[in-house]
Design a protein around this motif. Structure first.
Motif, PDB file in Angstrom:
ATOM      1  N   GLU A   1      24.773  27.357  10.165  1.00  0.00           N
ATOM      2  CA  GLU A   1      25.474  26.927  11.378  1.00  0.00           C
ATOM      3  C   GLU A   1      26.885  27.494  11.444  1.00  0.00           C
ATOM      4  O   GLU A   1      27.370  27.857  12.527  1.00  0.00           O
ATOM      5  N   ARG A   2      27.563  27.590  10.300  1.00  0.00           N
ATOM      6  CA  ARG A   2      28.902  28.205  10.293  1.00  0.00           C
ATOM      7  C   ARG A   2      28.805  29.677  10.678  1.00  0.00           C
ATOM      8  O   ARG A   2      29.633  30.175  11.456  1.00  0.00           O
ATOM      9  N   LEU A   3      27.803  30.365  10.146  1.00  0.00           N
ATOM     10  CA  LEU A   3      27.645  31.783  10.462  1.00  0.00           C
ATOM     11  C   LEU A   3      27.322  31.987  11.929  1.00  0.00           C
ATOM     12  O   LEU A   3      27.870  32.881  12.588  1.00  0.00           O
ATOM     13  N   LEU A   4      26.433  31.182  12.468  1.00  0.00           N
ATOM     14  CA  LEU A   4      26.048  31.325  13.872  1.00  0.00           C
ATOM     15  C   LEU A   4      27.168  30.931  14.808  1.00  0.00           C
ATOM     16  O   LEU A   4      27.316  31.509  15.888  1.00  0.00           O
ATOM     17  N   ALA A   5      27.984  29.937  14.414  1.00  0.00           N
ATOM     18  CA  ALA A   5      29.096  29.512  15.258  1.00  0.00           C
ATOM     19  C   ALA A   5      30.130  30.619  15.415  1.00  0.00           C
ATOM     20  O   ALA A   5      30.829  30.683  16.429  1.00  0.00           O
ATOM     21  N   GLY A   6      30.215  31.507  14.431  1.00  0.00           N
ATOM     22  CA  GLY A   6      31.179  32.596  14.508  1.00  0.00           C
ATOM     23  C   GLY A   6      30.630  33.842  15.162  1.00  0.00           C
ATOM     24  O   GLY A   6      31.309  34.866  15.198  1.00  0.00           O
ATOM     25  N   THR A   7      29.422  33.770  15.692  1.00  0.00           N
ATOM     26  CA  THR A   7      28.783  34.927  16.313  1.00  0.00           C
ATOM     27  C   THR A   7      28.831  34.792  17.819  1.00  0.00           C
ATOM     28  O   THR A   7      28.504  33.748  18.365  1.00  0.00           O
ATOM     29  N   ARG A   8      29.211  35.841  18.481  1.00  0.00           N
ATOM     30  CA  ARG A   8      29.363  35.792  19.940  1.00  0.00           C
ATOM     31  C   ARG A   8      28.256  36.529  20.683  1.00  0.00           C
ATOM     32  O   ARG A   8      28.235  36.563  21.891  1.00  0.00           O
ATOM     33  N   HIS A   9      27.351  37.143  19.943  1.00  0.00           N
ATOM     34  CA  HIS A   9      26.296  37.899  20.617  1.00  0.00           C
ATOM     35  C   HIS A   9      25.367  36.933  21.350  1.00  0.00           C
ATOM     36  O   HIS A   9      24.967  35.915  20.800  1.00  0.00           O
ATOM     37  N   PRO A  10      24.997  37.231  22.589  1.00  0.00           N
ATOM     38  CA  PRO A  10      24.185  36.289  23.378  1.00  0.00           C
ATOM     39  C   PRO A  10      22.834  35.968  22.778  1.00  0.00           C
ATOM     40  O   PRO A  10      22.264  34.932  23.050  1.00  0.00           O
TER      41      PRO A  10
END
Length: 302
Positions: A277-286
């Motif tokens: 979840e931390r990794l995905l929260a920092g990702t901006r790709h749609p």
């Protein structure tokens, strides 16, 4: 980013190496002699993570190793030290991280089912002479194995166990799991689902710490012991006392072991989910936005 002083990260790396060496060295020695062990070698032969990779320590995402240079090809050298190139890794593996996160969350949300009694191993030898561990005899006859399977029934929802069932055993399973339905069926009482926390940890590596991968390996190693003790194989020459799940006492013992592993797995599953979840929260790709269905990445099936 958090900065780890040299004495801190070097001590962690050395402690990890010593811990893992106790597992990998005996396996490599057996392999050099051409010997196999049905319990101790399983995590190295079934899973696709080589001993050398398990020995390699990683700090995880968001940390700088002060003073480190050329730490690995997944790392960037900065004025403060080496750090993971998290953005590049997520660009390549973000869909895998999301798939794993969804599986972990779905599994954690279900109650533990403790009524399978390890019959998946019995279904793998049901009405066949070609067993996976042919060097070891069965402690029951083929007819007795078949009788237990047919009388008790099989309720296995784990795809990677089900795919090794004999053709004759598959129709006897109350569930027909597939890779695509994995998220819908896995539950936290399943020995294989808890063993697979090691699989998800190393597939997330180096984005998660080496210590977390090793913690999941340690759990999987203990689970494998019980998995084979409850199987129809006779491993008494190796010092393993059988859990006779064909008896009421054996089924009660197995369920107690299962419950204990579910408790041990819960915090590890949560640590992996938190990291995802931390990794995905920092990702901006749609493509990493929440969606009801996502494609199973090719990497998951390996």
């Amino acid at each position: 980013m958090e900065v780890l002083e040299p004495e801190v990260w070097q001590a962690r790396a050395e402690a990890h190496r010593r811990r893992v060496e106790a597992w990998t060295a005996p396996h490599l020695e057996r392999r050099g002699r051409g010997e196999t062990h049905p319990v101790e070698d399983f995590l190295f032969t079934y899973y696709g993570h080589r001993p050398a990779r398990l020995r390699q320590w990683h700090p995880g995402a968001g940390l700088v190793l002060k003073g480190a240079r050329d730490f690995g090809r997944a790392y960037l050298d900065t004025p403060g030290g080496a750090t993971l190139d998290t953005a590049a890794l997520m660009d390549r593996r973000g869909s895998t991280v999301e798939w794993i996160a969804r599986l972990l969350a779905a599994t954690a949300a279900r109650p533990a089912y403790l009524g399978c009694f390890g019959l998946h191993e019995w279904a793998m030898v049901y009405k066949t002479a070609e067993v996976r561990h042919g060097a070891w005899p069965l402690r029951l006859s083929g007819a007795e194995v078949a009788e237990v399977v047919e009388q008790r029934g099989v309720r296995c929802g784990h795809f990677d166990a089900f795919r090794f069932f004999t053709p004759e055993a598959r129709p006897l399973n109350a569930l027909q799991p597939t890779r695509e339905r994995q998220r819908d069926l896995e539950q936290p009482g399943c020995l294989h689902a808890n063993m697979d926390l090691y699989k998800w940890a190393y597939k997330l590596s180096p984005l998660v710490s080496g210590e977390l991968v090793a913690d999941c390996f340690a759990l999987a190693r203990d689970i494998r012991v019980v998995d084979m003790r409850a199987s129809p194989y006779d491993l008494s020459p190796l010092g393993y006392r059988a859990i006779r799940i064909e008896t009421p006492e054996g089924r009660a013992e197995y369920a107690a072991e299962q419950r204990g592993f579910a408790e041990r797995a819960r915090p590890l599953r949560q640590r992996l989910l938190d990291a995802c979840e931390r990794l995905l929260a920092g990702t901006r790709h749609p493509r990493f936005k929440v969606a009801e269905e996502i494609h199973v990445p090719d990497e998951i099936g390996r």
